[in-house]
Design a protein around this motif. Structure first.
Motif, mmCIF file in Angstrom:
data_model
loop_
_atom_site.group_PDB
_atom_site.id
_atom_site.type_symbol
_atom_site.label_atom_id
_atom_site.label_comp_id
_atom_site.label_asym_id
_atom_site.label_seq_id
_atom_site.Cartn_x
_atom_site.Cartn_y
_atom_site.Cartn_z
ATOM 1 N N VAL A 67 4.284 25.787 -16.083
ATOM 2 C CA VAL A 67 5.724 26.059 -16.046
ATOM 3 C C VAL A 67 6.448 25.213 -17.099
ATOM 4 O O VAL A 67 7.348 25.689 -17.786
ATOM 5 N N ILE A 68 6.040 23.937 -17.223
ATOM 6 C CA ILE A 68 6.643 23.076 -18.247
ATOM 7 C C ILE A 68 6.382 23.653 -19.637
ATOM 8 O O ILE A 68 7.269 23.678 -20.496
ATOM 9 N N ALA A 69 5.157 24.121 -19.854
ATOM 10 C CA ALA A 69 4.805 24.720 -21.146
ATOM 11 C C ALA A 69 5.674 25.935 -21.434
ATOM 12 O O ALA A 69 6.177 26.112 -22.556
ATOM 13 N N ARG A 70 5.874 26.764 -20.429
ATOM 14 C CA ARG A 70 6.715 27.967 -20.603
ATOM 15 C C ARG A 70 8.158 27.574 -20.896
ATOM 16 O O ARG A 70 8.800 28.136 -21.783
ATOM 17 N N ASP A 71 8.684 26.605 -20.127
ATOM 18 C CA ASP A 71 10.076 26.181 -20.314
ATOM 19 C C ASP A 71 10.322 25.622 -21.713
ATOM 20 O O ASP A 71 11.397 25.824 -22.296
ATOM 21 N N LEU A 72 9.333 24.891 -22.243
ATOM 22 C CA LEU A 72 9.503 24.225 -23.534
ATOM 23 C C LEU A 72 8.904 25.021 -24.686
ATOM 24 O O LEU A 72 8.915 24.560 -25.837
ATOM 25 N N ASN A 73 8.343 26.190 -24.352
ATOM 26 C CA ASN A 73 7.736 27.065 -25.376
ATOM 27 C C ASN A 73 6.622 26.329 -26.126
ATOM 28 O O ASN A 73 6.551 26.376 -27.357
ATOM 29 N N LEU A 74 5.765 25.651 -25.358
ATOM 30 C CA LEU A 74 4.629 24.923 -25.922
ATOM 31 C C LEU A 74 3.347 25.407 -25.268
ATOM 32 O O LEU A 74 3.365 26.051 -24.223
ATOM 33 N N SER A 75 2.217 25.072 -25.859
ATOM 34 C CA SER A 75 0.926 25.458 -25.284
ATOM 35 C C SER A 75 0.565 24.526 -24.141
ATOM 36 O O SER A 75 1.058 23.387 -24.054
ATOM 37 N N ASP A 76 -0.314 24.997 -23.251
ATOM 38 C CA ASP A 76 -0.795 24.153 -22.151
ATOM 39 C C ASP A 76 -1.467 22.896 -22.691
ATOM 40 O O ASP A 76 -1.313 21.796 -22.129
ATOM 41 N N ALA A 77 -2.219 23.043 -23.777
ATOM 42 C CA ALA A 77 -2.936 21.895 -24.356
ATOM 43 C C ALA A 77 -1.960 20.832 -24.852
ATOM 44 O O ALA A 77 -2.189 19.628 -24.677
ATOM 45 N N THR A 78 -0.864 21.285 -25.459
ATOM 46 C CA THR A 78 0.136 20.327 -25.948
ATOM 47 C C THR A 78 0.781 19.579 -24.792
ATOM 48 O O THR A 78 0.998 18.365 -24.861
ATOM 49 N N ILE A 79 1.075 20.294 -23.707
ATOM 50 C CA ILE A 79 1.669 19.649 -22.530
ATOM 51 C C ILE A 79 0.706 18.625 -21.951
ATOM 52 O O ILE A 79 1.106 17.509 -21.576
ATOM 53 N N LYS A 80 -0.576 18.960 -21.879
ATOM 54 C CA LYS A 80 -1.562 18.018 -21.349
ATOM 55 C C LYS A 80 -1.597 16.740 -22.189
ATOM 56 O O LYS A 80 -1.729 15.639 -21.649
ATOM 57 N N THR A 81 -1.470 16.887 -23.502
ATOM 58 C CA THR A 81 -1.453 15.719 -24.375
ATOM 59 C C THR A 81 -0.228 14.856 -24.102
ATOM 60 O O THR A 81 -0.316 13.625 -24.000
ATOM 61 N N HIS A 82 0.931 15.500 -23.950
ATOM 62 C CA HIS A 82 2.152 14.754 -23.640
ATOM 63 C C HIS A 82 2.035 14.049 -22.290
ATOM 64 O O HIS A 82 2.448 12.891 -22.148
ATOM 65 N N VAL A 83 1.488 14.748 -21.299
ATOM 66 C CA VAL A 83 1.340 14.158 -19.963
ATOM 67 C C VAL A 83 0.454 12.918 -20.034
ATOM 68 O O VAL A 83 0.747 11.887 -19.416
ATOM 69 N N SER A 84 -0.630 12.999 -20.805
ATOM 70 C CA SER A 84 -1.521 11.847 -20.959
ATOM 71 C C SER A 84 -0.788 10.655 -21.562
ATOM 72 O O SER A 84 -0.931 9.512 -21.093
ATOM 73 N N HIS A 85 0.029 10.901 -22.578
ATOM 74 C CA HIS A 85 0.806 9.822 -23.200
ATOM 75 C C HIS A 85 1.812 9.226 -22.217
ATOM 76 O O HIS A 85 2.036 8.014 -22.193
ATOM 77 N N ILE A 86 2.424 10.092 -21.400
ATOM 78 C CA ILE A 86 3.397 9.627 -20.405
ATOM 79 C C ILE A 86 2.715 8.724 -19.387
ATOM 80 O O ILE A 86 3.240 7.657 -19.030
ATOM 81 N N PHE A 87 1.544 9.134 -18.908
ATOM 82 C CA PHE A 87 0.822 8.311 -17.940
ATOM 83 C C PHE A 87 0.484 6.949 -18.536
ATOM 84 O O PHE A 87 0.589 5.914 -17.867
ATOM 85 N N ASP A 88 0.072 6.948 -19.803
ATOM 86 C CA ASP A 88 -0.231 5.680 -20.465
ATOM 87 C C ASP A 88 1.018 4.806 -20.553
ATOM 88 O O ASP A 88 0.966 3.592 -20.329
ATOM 89 N N ALA A 89 2.154 5.436 -20.867
ATOM 90 C CA ALA A 89 3.395 4.675 -21.022
ATOM 91 C C ALA A 89 3.867 4.081 -19.700
ATOM 92 O O ALA A 89 4.432 2.985 -19.656
ATOM 93 N N LEU A 90 3.634 4.814 -18.588
ATOM 94 C CA LEU A 90 4.061 4.348 -17.275
ATOM 95 C C LEU A 90 3.003 3.487 -16.580
ATOM 96 O O LEU A 90 3.259 2.943 -15.507
ATOM 97 N N VAL A 91 1.822 3.397 -17.175
ATOM 98 C CA VAL A 91 0.677 2.674 -16.591
ATOM 99 C C VAL A 91 0.337 3.278 -15.229
ATOM 100 O O VAL A 91 0.240 2.593 -14.206
ATOM 101 N N VAL A 92 0.189 4.615 -15.193
ATOM 102 C CA VAL A 92 -0.232 5.337 -13.991
ATOM 103 C C VAL A 92 -1.346 6.289 -14.387
ATOM 104 O O VAL A 92 -1.623 6.488 -15.577
ATOM 105 N N SER A 93 -1.981 6.901 -13.379
ATOM 106 C CA SER A 93 -3.121 7.759 -13.677
ATOM 107 C C SER A 93 -2.934 9.211 -13.262
ATOM 108 O O SER A 93 -3.786 10.046 -13.559
ATOM 109 N N ASN A 94 -1.832 9.546 -12.561
ATOM 110 C CA ASN A 94 -1.624 10.942 -12.192
ATOM 111 C C ASN A 94 -0.135 11.204 -11.954
ATOM 112 O O ASN A 94 0.701 10.296 -11.983
ATOM 113 N N ARG A 95 0.188 12.474 -11.712
ATOM 114 C CA ARG A 95 1.584 12.911 -11.592
ATOM 115 C C ARG A 95 2.289 12.260 -10.413
ATOM 116 O O ARG A 95 3.447 11.840 -10.524
#
Length: 223
Positions: A170-198
């Motif tokens: 849904v995030i990918a659709r809203d932002l007009n990005l690919s699923d793979a790109t969203i997964k990459t962003h999510v990984s960076h976000i988790f690293d930035a927050l020092v967490v491992s999942n949503r």
């Protein structure tokens, strides 16, 4: 604004409706005594800004009512009300994309507080659920304090989607990005927050006292 209240106990449902009108006098409230009826009302096409859902419904066990609603209408924000206030149940509801959880034993001022946060796009967690798990580490606290500097504008948009319980597709659709790109962003976000999942990300922001409005205010857009 329209809120759909779904609870099979008429007396309790009436109490919730009364509390809603006391908090937001101009609010439109629709009621349903079961999940199927609620989905039928949603399919009729009327605007619903929020569903308030009891977990224990006829024909549903465990978290089945929430799973059913999320599977059929993932676009509708859901605030869970439940007599089962186990921290594990709260976490499982957030895992499934609920925008918040209010125990039925909560004091009267908790529902208005939850409404205010959820209707602004945030996730409400009862204070008791925030005490579970390990305390925030120094690295996590430092990460939260510097959250705006650590994330790009696109990552901030993805984080808002995460906090709002939206799946990657849904995030990918809203932002007009690919699923793979969203997964990459999510990984960076988790690293930035020092967490491992949503779910840990949602809990981290809640523990830090960061809601949607605060999150947006803290983050400076890129130029």
């Amino acid at each position: 604004m329209n809120i759909l209240v779904v609870d099979d106990h008429p007396l309790y449902r009436s109490g919730v409706v009364h509390a809603l009108h006391a908090t937001l006098p101009d609010l439109q409230v629709t009621e349903s005594g079961n999940v199927q009826g609620a989905l039928a009302k949603l399919d009729e096409g009327g605007p619903v800004d929020l569903m308030i859902l009891d977990l224990q419904m006829p024909g549903c066990t465990g978290l089945d009512s929430l799973r059913t609603v999320r599977a059929h209408r993932p676009d509708v924000p859901v605030l869970v009300l439940s007599g089962n206030e186990s921290p594990t149940v709260v976490r499982e509801c957030i895992d499934l994309g609920a925008f918040g959880f209010v125990p039925k034993s909560a004091p009267g001022d908790m529902l208005p507080a939850a409404l205010g946060l959820v209707l602004s796009g945030g996730v409400f967690l009862p204070p008791s659920s925030l005490s579970i798990g390990e305390p925030a580490s120094r690295a996590q606290k430092d990460a939260w304090d510097k959250l705006g500097a650590r994330l790009t504008e696109r990552q901030r948009q993805v984080l808002l989607g995460i906090v709002q319980g939206k799946p990657n597709k849904v995030i990918a659709r809203d932002l007009n990005l690919s699923d793979a790109t969203i997964k990459t962003h999510v990984s960076h976000i988790f690293d930035a927050l020092v967490v491992s999942n949503r779910t840990e990300a949602v809990y981290a922001l809640a523990r830090a006292g960061v809601g949607i409005n605060e999150l947006q205010a803290q983050m400076r857009p890129e130029h």
